[in-house]
Write a protein that holds these residues in place. Structure first.
Motif, short mmCIF file in Angstrom:
data_model
loop_
_atom_site.label_atom_id
_atom_site.label_comp_id
_atom_site.label_asym_id
_atom_site.label_seq_id
_atom_site.Cartn_x
_atom_site.Cartn_y
_atom_site.Cartn_z
N GLU A 31 24.63 -18.47 -1.22
CA GLU A 31 24.70 -18.09 0.20
C GLU A 31 24.05 -19.14 1.11
O GLU A 31 24.32 -19.15 2.31
CB GLU A 31 24.10 -16.70 0.41
N MET A 32 23.23 -20.05 0.53
CA MET A 32 22.69 -21.12 1.36
C MET A 32 23.49 -22.42 1.24
O MET A 32 23.17 -23.40 1.89
CB MET A 32 21.20 -21.36 1.07
N GLY A 33 24.55 -22.41 0.40
CA GLY A 33 25.44 -23.56 0.39
C GLY A 33 25.70 -24.21 -0.94
O GLY A 33 26.56 -25.09 -1.04
N TYR A 34 24.99 -23.83 -2.00
CA TYR A 34 25.31 -24.37 -3.32
C TYR A 34 26.72 -23.92 -3.71
O TYR A 34 27.13 -22.80 -3.42
CB TYR A 34 24.33 -23.84 -4.37
N ARG A 35 27.43 -24.79 -4.43
CA ARG A 35 28.76 -24.41 -4.91
C ARG A 35 28.98 -24.74 -6.38
O ARG A 35 30.08 -24.56 -6.89
CB ARG A 35 29.83 -25.11 -4.05
N HIS A 36 27.96 -25.20 -7.06
CA HIS A 36 28.05 -25.55 -8.48
C HIS A 36 26.91 -24.84 -9.20
O HIS A 36 25.73 -25.05 -8.88
CB HIS A 36 27.95 -27.08 -8.62
N VAL A 37 27.24 -23.99 -10.16
CA VAL A 37 26.26 -23.24 -10.93
C VAL A 37 26.43 -23.59 -12.40
O VAL A 37 27.53 -23.53 -12.94
CB VAL A 37 26.41 -21.72 -10.73
N ASP A 38 25.30 -23.96 -13.04
CA ASP A 38 25.33 -24.42 -14.43
C ASP A 38 24.52 -23.47 -15.30
O ASP A 38 23.36 -23.17 -15.03
CB ASP A 38 24.72 -25.82 -14.50
N THR A 39 25.15 -22.99 -16.37
CA THR A 39 24.46 -22.10 -17.32
C THR A 39 24.91 -22.47 -18.73
O THR A 39 25.52 -23.51 -18.96
CB THR A 39 24.74 -20.61 -16.98
N ALA A 40 24.56 -21.64 -19.71
CA ALA A 40 24.93 -21.86 -21.10
C ALA A 40 24.70 -20.58 -21.88
O ALA A 40 23.81 -19.80 -21.55
CB ALA A 40 24.11 -22.99 -21.72
N ARG A 41 25.47 -20.40 -22.94
CA ARG A 41 25.23 -19.25 -23.80
C ARG A 41 23.81 -19.28 -24.34
O ARG A 41 23.14 -18.25 -24.46
CB ARG A 41 26.22 -19.25 -24.96
N PHE A 42 23.32 -20.46 -24.69
CA PHE A 42 22.00 -20.60 -25.31
C PHE A 42 20.88 -20.21 -24.34
O PHE A 42 19.79 -19.86 -24.78
CB PHE A 42 21.82 -22.04 -25.77
#
Length: 269
Positions: A31-42
């Motif tokens: 909502e503040m402007g990020y557009r790339h989210v990085d995660t992982a199963r681990f």
């Protein structure tokens, strides 16, 4: 998301393992402007990441969502790749990933078998792009030989104490992204005199100066972890800081070398 150029600053979620906090962080960031989210199963937080994306007032198609399959958790044989991504999609409550990574080239990772399965994920619409993580140049060349889909990204540790110039150059010459994790060097890069001096010169925080240096090559993006709104905003503001050649040279001249992420079987061992 249709634009294949990643924004310079994304949201890293490694070690953001409190579900309520993680979900709120993702919502706040989007909502503040990020557009790339990085995660992982681990990381064990995909469900919370998905909850945060769903709660944000941002359309799913405007979010570039990346996750990773781990050779020592899900496994990277063909059937394990499919089982792994289906579990990730279920936890995230989405129908596709914008990018799926091989998390580490260890365990039962096999370039021919694993990357063929990743190509199939793209063909079947479960993932839109393929990446790798913690690969050296030899492994990158092998991966490029086996992949049918274009290699989209290599995610590695990069900060002023681990600059990875050879990987930046390889990514530039082969037209893929280098995604920097731990771009603040677990906070230790913020105390480097060169980073402090550049920050003072521009009247910004050391985090902004550090992130602007990490992402100054046009193919490099960073996914710093942050949880509170103040840190999220501060990191994102690095996109507005343009370093001049003297700034870049000053931080390039840092001679301290330190790696914060390591594991048995890593390519640099």
């Amino acid at each position: 998301m249709t634009d294949d150029r990643l924004p310079p600053i994304g949201l890293g979620t490694w070690e953001n393992d409190d579900p309520e906090q993680c979900a709120q962080t993702v919502t706040d960031a989007l909502e503040m402007g990020y557009r790339h989210v990085d995660t992982a199963r681990f990381y064990g937080n995909e469900a919370a990441v998905g909850e945060g994306i769903a709660a944000a007032d941002v359309a799913r198609e405007d979010v570039f969502l990346a996750s990773k399959l781990h050779p020592m958790a899900e496994g990277l044989a063909s059937d394990e790749v499919y089982d792994g991504i289906e579990e990730s999609l279920s936890l995230l409550e989405v129908d596709h990933l914008d990018l799926v990574y091989v998390h580490w080239p260890v365990g039962n990772y096999d370039a021919a078998e694993t990357l063929s399965a990743f190509d199939d994920l793209v063909d079947d619409g479960l993932a839109r792009r393929v990446g790798v993580s913690n690969f050296d140049i030899e492994l990158l060349e092998e991966a490029r030989d086996h992949l049918g889909a274009p290699l989209f990204a290599n995610q590695v540790e990069r900060h002023p104490m681990l600059p990875r110039e050879e990987l930046v150059a390889h990514a530039q010459s082969h037209d893929y992204h280098l995604v920097a994790y731990s771009p603040l060097g677990r906070g230790e890069a913020l105390d480097l005199p060169a980073v402090e001096a550049v920050a003072e010169k521009h009247g910004v925080s050391p985090a902004q100066a550090c992130l602007a240096w990490v992402t100054h090559p046009d193919n490099v993006v960073a996914v710093p972890k942050a949880t509170g709104p103040d840190h999220l905003e501060d990191n994102l503001a690095a996109t507005d800081l343009e370093l001049d050649p003297d700034d870049v040279e000053r931080i390039d001249a840092v001679t301290t070398r330190e790696r914060f992420v390591d594991r048995e079987g890593a390519p640099w061992k």
